[in-house]
Motif scaffolding. Structure first.
Motif, mmCIF file in Angstrom:
data_model
loop_
_atom_site.group_PDB
_atom_site.id
_atom_site.type_symbol
_atom_site.label_atom_id
_atom_site.label_comp_id
_atom_site.label_asym_id
_atom_site.label_seq_id
_atom_site.Cartn_x
_atom_site.Cartn_y
_atom_site.Cartn_z
ATOM 1 N N ARG A 1 0.972 -1.464 -0.108
ATOM 2 C CA ARG A 1 -0.184 -0.020 0.227
ATOM 3 C C ARG A 1 0.958 1.095 -0.142
ATOM 4 O O ARG A 1 0.564 1.906 -0.384
ATOM 5 N N LYS B 1 7.075 -8.146 0.841
ATOM 6 C CA LYS B 1 5.587 -8.580 1.603
ATOM 7 C C LYS B 1 5.893 -9.706 2.066
ATOM 8 O O LYS B 1 5.297 -10.441 3.014
ATOM 9 N N TRP C 1 -1.893 -8.824 -4.109
ATOM 10 C CA TRP C 1 -2.831 -7.365 -3.834
ATOM 11 C C TRP C 1 -2.605 -7.560 -1.904
ATOM 12 O O TRP C 1 -2.504 -8.028 -1.524
ATOM 13 N N PRO C 2 -3.327 -6.266 -1.818
ATOM 14 C CA PRO C 2 -2.689 -5.412 -0.032
ATOM 15 C C PRO C 2 -3.976 -6.147 0.449
ATOM 16 O O PRO C 2 -4.369 -6.855 1.309
ATOM 17 N N GLU C 3 -5.440 -6.628 -0.321
ATOM 18 C CA GLU C 3 -6.805 -7.398 0.810
ATOM 19 C C GLU C 3 -6.142 -8.607 0.236
ATOM 20 O O GLU C 3 -7.013 -8.820 1.651
ATOM 21 N N ASP C 4 -5.670 -9.836 0.223
ATOM 22 C CA ASP C 4 -4.486 -11.032 0.257
ATOM 23 C C ASP C 4 -4.451 -11.080 1.384
ATOM 24 O O ASP C 4 -4.999 -12.299 1.430
ATOM 25 N N GLU D 1 -5.595 -10.237 4.128
ATOM 26 C CA GLU D 1 -6.378 -10.145 5.591
ATOM 27 C C GLU D 1 -7.643 -12.200 4.946
ATOM 28 O O GLU D 1 -7.581 -12.887 5.730
ATOM 29 N N LEU D 2 -7.188 -12.014 3.948
ATOM 30 C CA LEU D 2 -8.366 -13.289 3.422
ATOM 31 C C LEU D 2 -7.585 -14.885 3.663
ATOM 32 O O LEU D 2 -7.658 -15.398 4.042
ATOM 33 N N LYS E 1 -7.355 -15.365 7.420
ATOM 34 C CA LYS E 1 -8.644 -17.207 7.421
ATOM 35 C C LYS E 1 -8.382 -17.845 7.403
ATOM 36 O O LYS E 1 -8.413 -18.855 7.957
#
Length: 247
Positions: A20, A27, A236-239, A241-242, A245
């Motif tokens: 971001r 990463k 991607w940045p949202e990956d 959080e996924l 889980k």
């Protein structure tokens, strides 16, 4: 005598698409459930006892690999990273000094969710058939090929130029998904085959995005082994959080 199975994890990049902020750390060292993503990926490979060693290829100036991998059995890191994935994997292969018919598993540091059953399926197929293979999944969605956005014509009534529009992709073609697979890792080949494939591809400036694409240039058809939805690549940045889980 059985041949060795060595895993190589190229981890010399920074993963710009996952950042971001340009100041974000690479990463592979971002924490997932309190552990660096790289450590999750290595532990997933070590879960199959047939993997003799995991060799992590990092950049020469990497200051974080030792701490991220501390205490892991059958694991070493080597400062042999190159300017691209292919260069890094080739350097790691040369550094490992393997026999031609030893086996090499190449796995993304950004795939920490690799399940043991998928890894074991891949190893089983390669050892049983004596041929290279990769984990992959059939494409489930409708596939669109993007094209250039058409330029609006000048208004015929007023002669005014059209208002500026934000850049957006448009559909040029719907591509049949029949026979299409999404490549994952690990990808497993005999060391000599992979070495020759990478050397030839780099010398001829071929555009290769994974190990299988290099081997394909030799006229070899790698096997496709069913992977897992959990084995997706953190891109991607949202990956992040996924993936947390799943883990």
């Amino acid at each position: 005598m059985s041949k060795k199975i060595i895993a190589i994890v190229p981890a010399a990049g920074v993963g710009q698409r996952a950042q971001r902020d340009p100041a974000d750390q690479p990463k592979q060292y971002r924490l997932l459930q309190g552990k660096p993503m790289l450590r999750w990926a290595v532990e997933a490979l070590l879960a199959d006892s047939r993997v003799d060693q995991v060799r992590v290829a990092v950049s020469a100036a990497d200051p974080q690999a030792a701490a991220a991998l501390q205490g892991l059995d059958r694991t070493v890191f080597r400062p042999c990273g190159g300017p691209s994935r292919a260069h890094t994997v080739l350097a790691a292969l040369e550094d490992a000094d393997l026999a031609h018919d030893d086996w090499v598993l190449v796995h993304d540091a950004a795939r920490p969710g690799l399940p043991l059953p998928a890894l074991s399926r891949l190893i089983d197929v390669c050892l049983a058939e004596g041929q290279g293979a990769l984990l992959a999944q059939p494409v489930p969605d409708t596939v669109k090929r993007a094209g250039a956005q058409p330029v609006p014509e000048t208004c015929v009534l007023t002669g005014a130029a059209p208002a500026a529009q934000p850049a957006v992709a448009v559909v040029a073609q719907t591509v049949s998904r029949d026979g299409l697979w999404l490549a994952q890792t690990p990808q497993m080949f005999q060391a000599g085959v992979l070495l020759c494939a990478l050397q030839a591809a780099l010398q001829s400036n071929k555009d290769i995005t994974d190990e299988a694409s290099a081997v394909e240039l030799l006229g070899v058809a790698p096997r496709l082994v069913a992977g897992s939805v959990r084995n997706f690549k953190v891109t991607w940045p949202e990956d992040f959080e996924l993936m947390e889980k799943w883990l």
